[in-house]
Design an enzyme around this catalytic site. Structure first.
Site, short mmCIF file in Angstrom:
data_model
loop_
_atom_site.label_atom_id
_atom_site.label_comp_id
_atom_site.label_asym_id
_atom_site.label_seq_id
_atom_site.Cartn_x
_atom_site.Cartn_y
_atom_site.Cartn_z
N CYS A 39 0.84 -1.18 0.00
CA CYS A 39 0.00 0.00 0.00
C CYS A 39 0.89 1.24 0.00
CB CYS A 39 -0.89 -0.02 1.24
SG CYS A 39 -2.10 1.34 1.30
N ASP A 41 0.46 3.64 1.88
CA ASP A 41 0.41 4.12 3.26
C ASP A 41 1.82 4.42 3.79
OD1 ASP A 41 -1.83 3.62 5.80
OD2 ASP A 41 0.29 3.89 6.28
N ARG A 43 3.00 4.42 6.62
CA ARG A 43 3.48 3.63 7.76
C ARG A 43 4.06 2.27 7.36
NH1 ARG A 43 -2.26 4.10 10.55
NH2 ARG A 43 -2.74 3.63 8.37
N HIS A 98 -1.84 -4.34 5.10
CA HIS A 98 -1.46 -3.87 6.44
C HIS A 98 -2.69 -3.52 7.26
CE1 HIS A 98 -2.20 0.53 5.82
NE2 HIS A 98 -2.12 0.16 4.57
N CYS A 101 -5.68 -0.13 7.23
CA CYS A 101 -5.56 0.38 5.86
C CYS A 101 -6.76 1.29 5.55
CB CYS A 101 -5.50 -0.78 4.86
SG CYS A 101 -5.30 -0.24 3.14
ZN LIG Z 1 -3.34 0.88 3.08
#
Ligand SMILES: [Zn+2]
Length: 196
Positions: A39, A41, A43, A98, A101
């Site tokens: 992703c 993302d 993190r 993850h 999400c």
């Molecule tokens: Zn995500």
């Protein structure tokens, strides 16, 4: 931006000199062993959670770690997959979902995405994931989405060819942000069954 500029200065001062030999080698060698699809993302940091050095992971990041099914026509995700598999010859492909999400939460909880139409359109590539999960529980959807995207991945001709010749293995992972745990969904088995 100031933080980024300071980070670059610190990299050049402290990190690069330690890895100068590695970067000298990488200057004209690109031989990653793994295609890592995660992703976007912030993190989720593939090299950090796998302990990989520069040059080891070929990374594709998309919202929700979605891999659209193959279709003819220009597509950045498809081109990157094909390059990694057919040209660079990666031996493994990981699709890594993850916890928490945003994309999967929006789908599981049926958020109103009318203010983000491009996101809404993109998340249609998770229709099968939603169908598989059949629950509003985000964690369940995250896992089913990883498995569904592995299935989509196998529709790409370069991947299908490499699977048929047993030159590549597919893996499904889920990274838990709060604990740092990485679950292997053992998707290699599922994929073997899928392609048998
Ligand atoms: Zn995500």
């Amino acid at each position: 931006m100031r933080d980024l500029a300071e980070g670059v200065a610190r990299f050049q001062r402290e990190v690069f000199p330690v890895k100068a030999d590695l970067f000298a080698h990488l200057a004209d060698h690109h031989t990653p062993h793994t295609l890592f699809i995660s992703c976007s993302d912030a993190r989720v940091v593939p090299e950090l959670i796998t302990g990989c050095e520069p040059g080891e992971l070929f990374v594709i990041r998309t919202a929700g770690n979605l891999v659209p099914c193959y279709s003819p026509g220009a597509d950045g995700v498809a081109a990157s997959i094909e390059y990694a598999v057919a040209v660079l010859g990666v031996a493994d492909i990981v699709v890594c979902g993850h916890s928490a999400c945003g994309a999967m939460t929006a789908l599981a909880q049926e958020h109103d995405l009318s203010a983000a139409p491009a996101v809404a359109d993109w998340l249609r590539h998770a229709d099968a994931s939603v169908a598989r999960a059949a629950t509003s529980e985000v964690d369940a959807l995250v896992r089913q989405n990883v498995l569904a995207q592995l299935t989509n991945l196998a529709t790409h001709p370069s991947v299908a060819r490499a699977l048929a010749r047993q030159r590549v293995s597919l893996h499904g992972w889920v990274f838990d942000i709060a604990t740092g745990r990485v679950d292997d969904l053992n998707a290699t088995v599922a994929t073997a069954a899928l392609t048998a």
